[in-house]
Write an enzyme that holds these catalytic residues in place. Structure first.
Site, PDB file in Angstrom:
ATOM      1  N   SER A   1      -9.747   1.728   2.921  1.00  0.00           N
ATOM      2  CA  SER A   1      -8.896   2.490   2.041  1.00  0.00           C
ATOM      3  C   SER A   1      -7.852   1.659   1.284  1.00  0.00           C
ATOM      4  CB  SER A   1      -8.168   3.568   2.842  1.00  0.00           C
ATOM      5  OG  SER A   1      -7.322   2.988   3.812  1.00  0.00           O
TER       6      SER A   1
ATOM      7  N   LYS B   1       0.850  -1.204   0.000  1.00  0.00           N
ATOM      8  CA  LYS B   1       0.000   0.000   0.000  1.00  0.00           C
ATOM      9  C   LYS B   1       0.880   1.247   0.000  1.00  0.00           C
ATOM     10  CE  LYS B   1      -3.942   1.920   2.619  1.00  0.00           C
ATOM     11  NZ  LYS B   1      -4.808   1.725   3.805  1.00  0.00           N
TER      12      LYS B   1
ATOM     13  N   SER C   1      -9.812  -0.699   7.100  1.00  0.00           N
ATOM     14  CA  SER C   1      -9.275  -0.564   5.738  1.00  0.00           C
ATOM     15  C   SER C   1      -8.570  -1.767   5.148  1.00  0.00           C
ATOM     16  CB  SER C   1      -8.320   0.614   5.688  1.00  0.00           C
ATOM     17  OG  SER C   1      -9.062   1.784   5.552  1.00  0.00           O
TER      18      SER C   1
HETATM   19  N1  GLN Z   1     -13.070   3.982   6.520  1.00  0.00           N
HETATM   20  C1  GLN Z   1     -12.397   4.390   7.710  1.00  0.00           C
HETATM   21  C2  GLN Z   1     -11.984   5.831   7.607  1.00  0.00           C
HETATM   22  O1  GLN Z   1     -12.288   6.423   6.632  1.00  0.00           O
HETATM   23  C3  GLN Z   1     -11.240   3.505   7.977  1.00  0.00           C
HETATM   24  C4  GLN Z   1     -10.052   3.859   7.182  1.00  0.00           C
HETATM   25  C5  GLN Z   1      -8.874   3.031   7.555  1.00  0.00           C
HETATM   26  O2  GLN Z   1      -8.990   1.989   8.197  1.00  0.00           O
HETATM   27  N2  GLN Z   1      -7.723   3.524   7.172  1.00  0.00           N
HETATM   28  O3  GLN Z   1     -11.383   6.372   8.475  1.00  0.00           O
END
Ligand code: GLN
Length: 504
Positions: free
Chosen positions: A155, A80, A179
């Protein structure tokens, strides 16, 4: 032997170790797959073609010379783009870092390289890991290989789409509120968020430092165990990493569970507004555990209760608490992007340093990142700190206490990963609150610091992946993986494959 890109990481590693396949052949196969599919899916921000082939050649030479090979020898992996690599760029899919070269490797990257893995490239993500759909990337939207009109989740959507689309054998993601697990669920692959402190965060670009954790996205549970074993462990450079021995997760998967597994079902995680196919998938998983001789117990997580808000949307205290803590930490972490320390600086004319900061930040950050910086700054400001941030910390403790009580009664919790299946691109982009609800089942694990895994359990009527989530107590990844394997073995899916990928 089946096509190289169809092998699991473990199978490919063994084929490379015996010489049946060379690391170069494996790398070329994946680079070809990237070339044909990535323009459609947009899973990668960058691909390291030359470097990957050179590494592969070195590993092949090492093998022919009879040298000892690492645990991941010759495996082509994706990383990532918020995990620092000393080669290529580390952009977090943000304009503000679009020219940023890290001077060092993240600890996890060092560990992968030490284990003889090959890094194919950096994957697309929601900018600074803020989002649930990978639509918040400054470099284009990643598409779901199961249906390219739908999101891959986020994400870590680029990593999940790359694994599902056979554009790498496995990948690393990061999970602050779901994410790793939610995109894994949307793409029909396995995603594991380890216990907070299990894997070093050194070199992971910080979003919510008390919640962030790096973990593997793989095609099956054994591969998740293999990757976790390599990346886990204490790191003196991350003061929150924990000095606990790393068990041999993979070997433990073959041991039978020597006690009757107690599977907890969360009473408060039931609601009419959850997609019926998600509920059916959960029921199927309960039945599998029941038939496998597990004890099914109802448990209560009162502070994670799912409710409906005044606008008719699903909500919970956990969501409110998470979005205060995560944005507060983000507002502080993202203060470092000022046009001086890192990355991009505005080219507009400025009169003073303040203008330099504000123009750089206005140009460099996307809307969602700006929204979160403002929210977090507000929650931390004098006068509101007690009412919002401090209150959220207290709610976090209550949520953690609920999990502690639940794990007195059971070994794992079984629940959905997300309340719905992969949704159409654009469906939630103009309602951020709706987007935040994707995390309703995943954020608890981050708030409580416990490990969680999402496992595919089949396909929906419209041919989209279905998944369930398992959660375990801190540092009990072993039981988590064992329980996940029970499901995987019974369902016998192993590796779900989107139609988009041609057959050999
Ligand atoms: N969807 C969550 C957020 O927008 C989690 C994102 C993540 O785990 N990086 O914060």
């Amino acid at each position: 032997m089946s096509k190289i890109i169809e092998l699991s990481a473990l199978e490919l590693r063994d084929a490379i170790a015996t010489g049946e396949v060379s690391a170069t052949e494996a790398t070329r196969s994946y680079l070809d797959a990237i070339e044909s599919l990535n323009p459609k899916i947009c899973a990668y921000n960058q691909v390291f073609t030359e470097e990957a082939l050179q590494r592969a050649e070195q590993i092949d030479k090492k093998r022919s010379a009879g040298e000892q090979l690492g645990l991941l020898a010759g495996l082509p992996l994706a990383i990532k783009d918020n995990i620092c690599t000393s080669f290529g760029l580390t952009t977090c899919s943000s304009r503000i870092l679009d020219n940023f070269r890290s001077p060092y490797d993240a600890t996890v990257v060092e560990k992968l390289i030490e284990a003889d893995a090959i890094i194919l490239g950096k994957t697309n993500m929601d900018e600074f890991a803020m989002g649930s759909s990978t639509e918040n990337s400054a470099f284009g939207i990643t598409r779901n290989p199961w249906d390219t009109s739908r999101v891959p989740g986020g994400s870590s959507g680029g990593s999940a789409a790359a694994v599902a689309g056979r554009m790498c054998v496995a990948a690393l993601g990061s999970d602050t509120g779901g994410s790793i697990r939610q995109p894994a669920a949307f793409c029909g692959v396995v995603g594991l968020k380890p216990t907070y402190g299990r894997v070093s965060r050194y070199g992971l670009v910080a979003y919510g430092s008390s919640l962030d954790q790096i973990g593997p996205i793989t095609r099956d549970v054994k591969d998740a165990a293999l990757l976790l074993e390599v990346i886990a462990g204490h790191d003196a450079r991350d003061s929150t990493s924990v000095d606990e021995p790393v068990p041999n997760y993979l070997a433990a998967l073959d041991d039978s569970i020597n006690k009757r597994l107690r599977v907890g079902i969360v009473k408060e995680f039931q609601h009419d507004s959850i997609d019926q196919e998600v509920i059916d998938a959960l029921e199927k998983a309960i039945e599998i555990f029941d038939k496998a001789g597990a004890e099914i117990i109802e448990v209560s997580l009162p502070h994670s209760r799912i409710d409906i808000d005044s606008a008719g949307r699903i909500t919970s205290y956990a969501i409110a608490c998470y979005y205060l803590i995560a944005t507060s930490e983000a507002s502080s972490n993202l203060a470092r992007y000022d046009g001086v320390h890192y990355g991009r600086r505005t080219s507009q004319k400025v009169n003073d340093i303040i203008e330099l900061y504000s123009k750089t930040r206005a140009e460099g950050f996307g809307d969602e990142v700006k929204r979160r910086i403002m929210l977090g700054t507000y929650a931390l400001s004098a006068g509101y700190y007690d009412a919002y941030y401090l209150k959220a910390l207290k709610v976090r403790r209550l949520i953690k206490n609920d999990f502690d009580a639940a794990f007195e009664k059971c070994d794992v919790l079984l629940c959905p990963t997300a309340p719905e299946l992969a949704f159409p691109i654009g469906q939630k982009t103009d309602d951020p609150l709706k987007m935040y609800l994707s995390d309703v089942f995943t954020i608890g694990a981050n708030l409580a610091g416990i490990p969680g895994i999402s496992i595919p359990v089949g396909l929906s009527k419209s041919n989209l992946p279905l998944a369930v989530q398992l959660l375990a107590n801190v540092f009990d990844e072993q039981t988590l993986l064992q329980a996940a394997r029970v499901l995987e073995q019974t369902i016998g899916l192993g590796q779900l494959k989107p139609e988009l990928i041609e057959d050999a």
